[in-house]
Write a protein that holds these residues in place. Sequence first.
Motif, PDB file in Angstrom:
ATOM      1  N   VAL A 117      17.252  13.691  55.961  1.00 11.63           N
ATOM      2  CA  VAL A 117      16.221  13.090  56.806  1.00 11.63           C
ATOM      3  C   VAL A 117      15.833  11.717  56.264  1.00 11.63           C
ATOM      4  O   VAL A 117      15.764  10.724  57.005  1.00 11.63           O
ATOM      5  CB  VAL A 117      14.986  14.008  56.889  1.00 11.63           C
ATOM      6  N   ALA A 118      15.579  11.647  54.944  1.00 15.94           N
ATOM      7  CA  ALA A 118      15.138  10.393  54.337  1.00 15.94           C
ATOM      8  C   ALA A 118      16.226   9.321  54.376  1.00 15.94           C
ATOM      9  O   ALA A 118      15.926   8.133  54.520  1.00 15.94           O
ATOM     10  CB  ALA A 118      14.700  10.636  52.892  1.00 15.94           C
ATOM     11  N   SER A 119      17.483   9.727  54.251  1.00 19.40           N
ATOM     12  CA  SER A 119      18.588   8.758  54.225  1.00 19.40           C
ATOM     13  C   SER A 119      19.050   8.360  55.608  1.00 19.40           C
ATOM     14  O   SER A 119      19.868   7.449  55.746  1.00 19.40           O
ATOM     15  CB  SER A 119      19.772   9.349  53.455  1.00 19.40           C
ATOM     16  N   GLU A 120      18.555   9.059  56.653  1.00 22.66           N
ATOM     17  CA  GLU A 120      18.939   8.788  58.034  1.00 22.66           C
ATOM     18  C   GLU A 120      20.449   8.856  58.220  1.00 22.66           C
ATOM     19  O   GLU A 120      21.049   8.121  59.012  1.00 22.66           O
ATOM     20  CB  GLU A 120      18.395   7.424  58.494  1.00 22.66           C
ATOM     21  N   GLY A 121      21.076   9.777  57.462  1.00 20.57           N
ATOM     22  CA  GLY A 121      22.505  10.029  57.627  1.00 20.57           C
ATOM     23  C   GLY A 121      23.429   9.073  56.908  1.00 20.57           C
ATOM     24  O   GLY A 121      24.645   9.202  57.002  1.00 20.57           O
ATOM     25  N   SER A 122      22.925   8.106  56.162  1.00 17.73           N
ATOM     26  CA  SER A 122      23.765   7.119  55.487  1.00 17.73           C
ATOM     27  C   SER A 122      24.508   7.745  54.315  1.00 17.73           C
ATOM     28  O   SER A 122      23.911   8.395  53.459  1.00 17.73           O
ATOM     29  CB  SER A 122      22.899   5.958  54.985  1.00 17.73           C
ATOM     30  N   HIS A 123      25.847   7.528  54.267  1.00 15.99           N
ATOM     31  CA  HIS A 123      26.631   8.017  53.129  1.00 15.99           C
ATOM     32  C   HIS A 123      26.161   7.368  51.826  1.00 15.99           C
ATOM     33  O   HIS A 123      26.087   8.032  50.779  1.00 15.99           O
ATOM     34  CB  HIS A 123      28.121   7.700  53.321  1.00 15.99           C
ATOM     35  N   VAL A 124      25.874   6.085  51.884  1.00 15.03           N
ATOM     36  CA  VAL A 124      25.486   5.367  50.666  1.00 15.03           C
ATOM     37  C   VAL A 124      24.152   5.891  50.141  1.00 15.03           C
ATOM     38  O   VAL A 124      23.991   6.148  48.946  1.00 15.03           O
ATOM     39  CB  VAL A 124      25.416   3.853  50.930  1.00 15.03           C
ATOM     40  N   ARG A 125      23.170   6.074  51.045  1.00 11.78           N
ATOM     41  CA  ARG A 125      21.878   6.597  50.596  1.00 11.78           C
ATOM     42  C   ARG A 125      22.001   8.024  50.081  1.00 11.78           C
ATOM     43  O   ARG A 125      21.351   8.385  49.093  1.00 11.78           O
ATOM     44  CB  ARG A 125      20.864   6.535  51.732  1.00 11.78           C
TER      45      ARG A 125
END
Length: 373
Positions: A117-125
């Motif tokens: 949820v916090a990363s909004e789906g970003s692989h890098v995050r």
Amino acid sequence: MNRVPTLAAGHAAVDFYQGAVPALVPFLVTGRGYGYVAVSGIVLAATLLSSVVQPLFGALADRRRLPWLIPVSTVLAGAGVAAGGVADSYALTWFAVALSGLGVAAYHPESARLARVASEGSHVRMSWFSLGGTLGFASAPVLVTPLLAIWGLGASPWLALPAVLGAALTLPAVRALSGGGGAARAAAPVTGRDDWPSFTRLTVVIVFRSVVYVGLSAFVALHLGGGTAGAVALFVLFAGGALGTVLGGRLAARWGRVATMRLAYGLAVPAVAGVVFVPGPAAYLFVAASSIALYVPFSLHVTLGQDFLPTRMGTASGVTLGLAVSVGGLVSPLVGAVAEASSLRTALACLVVFPALAWLLARTLREPAQAVS
């Protein structure tokens, strides 16, 4: 506000205790006279409950939100390791370390869901969230070895301190992500169809990865001489994973997760062989190479699993993030038995086959349709 760094710090606090158990092994050998099979049993204690119940916690996370479980499980993970060092019998030591494994199991599914949820789906995050766990792992021998070398196993209760700090630090982020906008995003309608065949193959890949990594973490310190040399080997093994974790997220954003995973496991085969067969200081280079290669796909496993099972994100997180650091402990007693029957080098040589199997099976996977960057 970006909550990923705070969640990563909490992840570091929990996974510190996964690294603390291998760091305890040389002290249990020298201080209590435990043999290879006995210390393998301690590693098993840290992973058995975690392996069995982590998917159950994941399924529970799919049914209801349990944010309070994150700080509670963090404290339990620390308390188990702290008690294990001062327990006055093998049975109590095993039980205490098993409770630590239970805390680890309870932590990962819910935390991975909130991190997504916090990363909004970003692989890098997501790789930064996984990096927190890797750094926690890596810091364990740096903190545990000097503490116990100077004050002995009786100083183990001090090892509970990172858990308390981690729980306190994470709590505000957990509250923020569990209410308001975070809750709304977590409850948003899920699209896509669950791909169980691909998820099952991914799970077997993770099992193969876990066997070789846990086997190395349990015995590489003894293989390279124990003492300071062994502590350095553990630090290199764990710290190399930090580079691999970050590298994996960036490579996946450019080339895709599945292609990155295949490359990593292909490179892991000669790297692990070098740990076993290359003598002298050069072995440390292969320890680092093995760690990097085995950790490049680490965070990618999590997001791949979540995309293969978009309607069961908790289950996917519990299996992928949990098995990645736990199920290999189920095999470690067999590695210990081979070491006692022949030699430690022979036992570690058996591990070389597992990254090869992971590479072969990864070639059957395809990038899921709902992939994000």
